[in-house]
Write a protein that holds these residues in place. Structure first.
Motif, PDB file in Angstrom:
ATOM      1  N   ILE A  24     113.202  14.884  78.753  1.00 33.37           N
ATOM      2  CA  ILE A  24     111.999  14.102  78.446  1.00 33.37           C
ATOM      3  C   ILE A  24     111.994  12.792  79.236  1.00 33.37           C
ATOM      4  N   TYR A  25     113.150  12.140  79.333  1.00 26.64           N
ATOM      5  CA  TYR A  25     113.253  10.900  80.100  1.00 26.64           C
ATOM      6  C   TYR A  25     112.967  11.152  81.587  1.00 26.64           C
ATOM      7  N   GLY A  26     113.508  12.232  82.132  1.00 26.25           N
ATOM      8  CA  GLY A  26     113.243  12.582  83.526  1.00 26.25           C
ATOM      9  C   GLY A  26     111.779  12.903  83.765  1.00 26.25           C
ATOM     10  N   TYR A  27     111.158  13.595  82.827  1.00 26.12           N
ATOM     11  CA  TYR A  27     109.732  13.895  82.944  1.00 26.12           C
ATOM     12  C   TYR A  27     108.911  12.609  82.924  1.00 26.12           C
ATOM     13  N   PHE A  28     109.275  11.689  82.024  1.00 28.60           N
ATOM     14  CA  PHE A  28     108.568  10.414  81.940  1.00 28.60           C
ATOM     15  C   PHE A  28     108.698   9.631  83.251  1.00 28.60           C
ATOM     16  N   LEU A  29     109.919   9.601  83.806  1.00 29.03           N
ATOM     17  CA  LEU A  29     110.112   8.893  85.076  1.00 29.03           C
ATOM     18  C   LEU A  29     109.328   9.549  86.206  1.00 29.03           C
ATOM     19  N   THR A  30     109.259  10.866  86.207  1.00 31.84           N
ATOM     20  CA  THR A  30     108.500  11.580  87.236  1.00 31.84           C
ATOM     21  C   THR A  30     107.008  11.289  87.121  1.00 31.84           C
ATOM     22  N   LYS A  31     106.495  11.253  85.910  1.00 29.56           N
ATOM     23  CA  LYS A  31     105.056  11.007  85.718  1.00 29.56           C
ATOM     24  C   LYS A  31     104.666   9.568  86.023  1.00 29.56           C
ATOM     25  N   THR A  32     105.566   8.624  85.831  1.00 32.80           N
ATOM     26  CA  THR A  32     105.208   7.218  86.029  1.00 32.80           C
ATOM     27  C   THR A  32     105.656   6.675  87.390  1.00 32.80           C
ATOM     28  N   HIS A  33     106.221   7.540  88.237  1.00 27.67           N
ATOM     29  CA  HIS A  33     106.707   7.078  89.539  1.00 27.67           C
ATOM     30  C   HIS A  33     105.533   6.700  90.438  1.00 27.67           C
ATOM     31  N   ASP A  34     105.632   5.539  91.050  1.00 32.31           N
ATOM     32  CA  ASP A  34     104.611   5.065  91.981  1.00 32.31           C
ATOM     33  C   ASP A  34     105.272   4.863  93.340  1.00 32.31           C
ATOM     34  N   PRO A  35     105.101   5.826  94.252  1.00 33.19           N
ATOM     35  CA  PRO A  35     105.793   5.718  95.542  1.00 33.19           C
ATOM     36  C   PRO A  35     105.256   4.567  96.392  1.00 33.19           C
ATOM     37  N   ASP A  36     106.165   3.907  97.088  1.00 33.09           N
ATOM     38  CA  ASP A  36     105.817   2.825  97.994  1.00 33.09           C
ATOM     39  C   ASP A  36     106.379   3.200  99.369  1.00 33.09           C
ATOM     40  N   ILE A  37     105.528   3.681 100.253  1.00 31.74           N
ATOM     41  CA  ILE A  37     105.969   4.200 101.537  1.00 31.74           C
ATOM     42  C   ILE A  37     106.576   3.103 102.403  1.00 31.74           C
ATOM     43  N   ALA A  38     106.020   1.921 102.393  1.00 28.85           N
ATOM     44  CA  ALA A  38     106.528   0.838 103.233  1.00 28.85           C
ATOM     45  C   ALA A  38     107.950   0.442 102.837  1.00 28.85           C
ATOM     46  N   ALA A  39     108.237   0.371 101.549  1.00 34.12           N
ATOM     47  CA  ALA A  39     109.572  -0.004 101.092  1.00 34.12           C
ATOM     48  C   ALA A  39     110.551   1.169 101.211  1.00 34.12           C
ATOM     49  N   SER A  40     110.063   2.382 101.168  1.00 30.82           N
ATOM     50  CA  SER A  40     110.933   3.549 101.246  1.00 30.82           C
ATOM     51  C   SER A  40     111.510   3.748 102.639  1.00 30.82           C
ATOM     52  N   TYR A  41     110.866   3.237 103.657  1.00 26.25           N
ATOM     53  CA  TYR A  41     111.355   3.404 105.023  1.00 26.25           C
ATOM     54  C   TYR A  41     112.743   2.787 105.186  1.00 26.25           C
TER      55      TYR A  41
END
Length: 86
Positions: A24-41
């Motif tokens: 349930i915690y993993g599902y919650f984290l997956t649903k609320t994840h907001d990707p940031d492409i600039a910081a991910s580089y």
């Protein structure tokens, strides 16, 4: 024999609650994840070595934790019954 069955059952319930909570915690984290492409580089090395859905663990760890928890619960039940009978 009754204490062994009780401790195995309680250990099973605790493991089910733990794994269900993790899912349930993993599902919650997956649903609320907001990707940031600039910081991910900047984190390319981390992203290339990350496991998609959790981590891979040894099945022996689950077996040992199950029986270890059952042993601890059995000792707790035995101690509790000993304290009550005093």
């Amino acid at each position: 024999m009754k204490i062994i069955i009780q401790s195995l059952l309680i250990s099973f319930v605790l493991h089910v609650v733990y794994f269900t909570g993790s899912i349930i915690y993993g599902y919650f984290l997956t649903k609320t994840h907001d990707p940031d492409i600039a910081a991910s580089y900047e984190n390319v090395y981390f992203l290339q070595n990350e496991v998609a859905f959790g981590y891979v663990g040894s099945p022996l760890f689950i077996i040992f934790s199950f029986f270890g928890m059952a042993a601890l619960v059995g000792l707790f039940i035995k101690f509790y019954k000993y304290q009550i009978s005093k």
